[in-house]
Design an enzyme around this catalytic site. Structure first.
Site, PDB file in Angstrom:
ATOM      1  N   SER A  91      -0.838  -8.682   2.631  1.00 21.25           N
ATOM      2  CA  SER A  91      -1.730  -7.792   3.373  1.00 21.25           C
ATOM      3  C   SER A  91      -3.022  -8.426   3.844  1.00 21.25           C
ATOM      4  O   SER A  91      -3.758  -7.802   4.616  1.00 21.25           O
ATOM      5  CB  SER A  91      -2.043  -6.548   2.530  1.00 21.25           C
ATOM      6  OG  SER A  91      -0.917  -5.702   2.496  1.00 21.25           O
ATOM      7  N   ALA A 155      14.915  -4.416   0.305  1.00 20.85           N
ATOM      8  CA  ALA A 155      14.617  -5.764  -0.188  1.00 20.85           C
ATOM      9  C   ALA A 155      13.331  -5.827  -0.991  1.00 20.85           C
ATOM     10  O   ALA A 155      13.141  -6.745  -1.799  1.00 20.85           O
ATOM     11  CB  ALA A 155      14.544  -6.748   0.980  1.00 20.85           C
ATOM     12  N   TYR A 192      -3.620   4.197   2.042  1.00 16.93           N
ATOM     13  CA  TYR A 192      -3.118   2.878   2.444  1.00 16.93           C
ATOM     14  C   TYR A 192      -1.690   2.970   2.957  1.00 16.93           C
ATOM     15  O   TYR A 192      -0.819   3.540   2.293  1.00 16.93           O
ATOM     16  CB  TYR A 192      -3.182   1.933   1.251  1.00 16.93           C
ATOM     17  CG  TYR A 192      -2.971   0.484   1.580  1.00 16.93           C
ATOM     18  CD1 TYR A 192      -4.037  -0.315   1.964  1.00 16.93           C
ATOM     19  CD2 TYR A 192      -1.709  -0.094   1.501  1.00 16.93           C
ATOM     20  CE1 TYR A 192      -3.857  -1.657   2.255  1.00 16.93           C
ATOM     21  CE2 TYR A 192      -1.510  -1.435   1.787  1.00 16.93           C
ATOM     22  CZ  TYR A 192      -2.590  -2.217   2.157  1.00 16.93           C
ATOM     23  OH  TYR A 192      -2.399  -3.551   2.456  1.00 16.93           O
TER      24      TYR A 192
END
Length: 378
Positions: A91, A155, A192
């Protein structure tokens, strides 16, 4: 799902920042006791002692660069951590994306008050999601309420999902569509969501006619000479020197997750870099070399965000010595990083580990960045 646990942990890290900074401050004023000659090496070893496989930290200041390493480049080996090793910055990519958006704003090609619907008609729609009510500023600030796509990506959520889908390619449109299966967050507060920055990448493409990756390369990577930084697209390997990354998916056993098609994180977490390149980037950004003053002010104007403050692609985090610094946490399956810079960009610190990073690891990383940004190094 593990993705939900990862998201809760990401938010928990933000809420625990004040506690971590207080702990760092307490440690720095504790009674004197014998310490290694190099404080940075001591802190890197402390991070390694929390269970990280490998650790690398670098601190820079005008005319100086200092690094420390601990652990190994791979489990069950004696291979040392690579010098200037590359890793997925997760991020921390968001700061790059926000920088490009703000450059376009400064050029008059778009506005922070433009709506998502204006640039991406019909993309954010369904289950109460409405792009006509969401601005670009809200995307960058994480106040859009748009759901996070991460829980929808196998994943990232289990060992079986990783093995089955680590090479799967996603389009940005597909990712947003997956996020639209969920209802938006209630209220207009801070929440977020990686989807915000996938949409920001799509808007960059729409405004410029060129891909997010190309704009990041031409506007940031190339001008700053970040030779070890790349936007890998769908390529699943990390080229050049690097340590292996490991994820435990909520269990007690980590598996090697180094290979991963990062297309699920376009704009939000896919960049590969090094500690040194990240230090150069944050120094240039806070030093005013990438954004005009008006746009840098927009980026560093922050709002409350679960115990700290958040601007546009940057978190504002308290320093143990008083004041604050700007930076971002990053994680993408097997690699966790903390990057920070003083307000003028004169001093920077980056640390990364090659594992999930539990709460003790996170706090030790935050402590390192805070103490190093407070330190005056000759």
């Amino acid at each position: 799902m593990h993705g939900l646990r990862r998201r809760r942990r990401d938010l928990l890290v933000l809420t625990s920042l004040a506690t971590a900074v207080l702990a760092a401050s307490t440690a720095s004023t504790a009674a004197a006791k014998p310490r290694p000659a190099d404080p940075l090496q001591r802190q890197v070893e402390a991070i390694h002692d929390t269970g990280a496989v490998g650790v690398h930290a670098e601190v820079t200041s005008p005319g100086a660069r200092h690094s420390a390493y601990a652990g190994t480049a791979a489990m069950n080996t004696r291979r040392p951590m690579p010098r200037d090793g590359r890793f997925r910055i997760g991020s921390a990519t968001k700061t790059f994306t926000a920088t490009v958006v703000l450059q376009l704003v400064g050029e008059g090609r778009m506005s922070l008050e433009d709506t998502v619907e204006q640039w991406l008609p019909g993309v954010v729609r369904g289950n109460g999601n409405d792009g006509s009510r969401i601005t670009v500023r809200q995307l960058l600030q994480h106040t859009s309420g748009i759901p996070d796509v991460e829980p929808e990506i196998p994943a990232l959520n289990s060992a079986d999902g990783y093995r089955a889908e680590r090479f799967r390619t996603y389009t940005p449109e597909e990712l947003v569509g997956l996020a639209m299966r969920q209802k938006p967050s209630p209220g207009a507060g801070w929440s977020y969501s990686n989807t915000n920055y996938i949409l920001a990448a799509m808007i960059i493409h729409k405004v410029t006619g060129r891909s997010w990756a190309r704009e990041v390369k031409d506007r940031i990577i190339r001008p700053l000479g970040l030779r070890d930084t790349s936007t890998p697209g769908v390529f699943p390997s990390i080229l050049g020197p690097h340590a292996r990354g490991y994820a435990a998916f909520g269990t007690d056993t980590g598996i090697d997750v180094t290979k991963l098609n990062p297309s699920m994180a376009v704009g939000s977490g896919s960049i590969i870099s090094t500690a040194h390149d990240l230090n150069q980037f944050y120094a240039a950004l806070l030093g005013g070399r990438l954004l005009a003053p008006a746009q840098l002010d927009e980026m560093t104007t922050t709002m409350p965000a679960l115990g700290v403050r958040y601007g546009l692609g940057l978190a504002e985090i308290p320093l143990p010595c008083g004041g604050s610094y700007f930076g971002h946490r990053g994680e993408l399956l097997g690699y966790v990083t903390w990057a920070g810079a003083t307000r003028d960009g004169a001093r920077t610190a980056v640390v990364y580990v090659t594992s999930d990073g539990g709460q003790d690891t996170q706090q030790a990383m935050i402590t390192l960045v805070g103490q190093e940004l407070c330190r005056t190094r000759s």
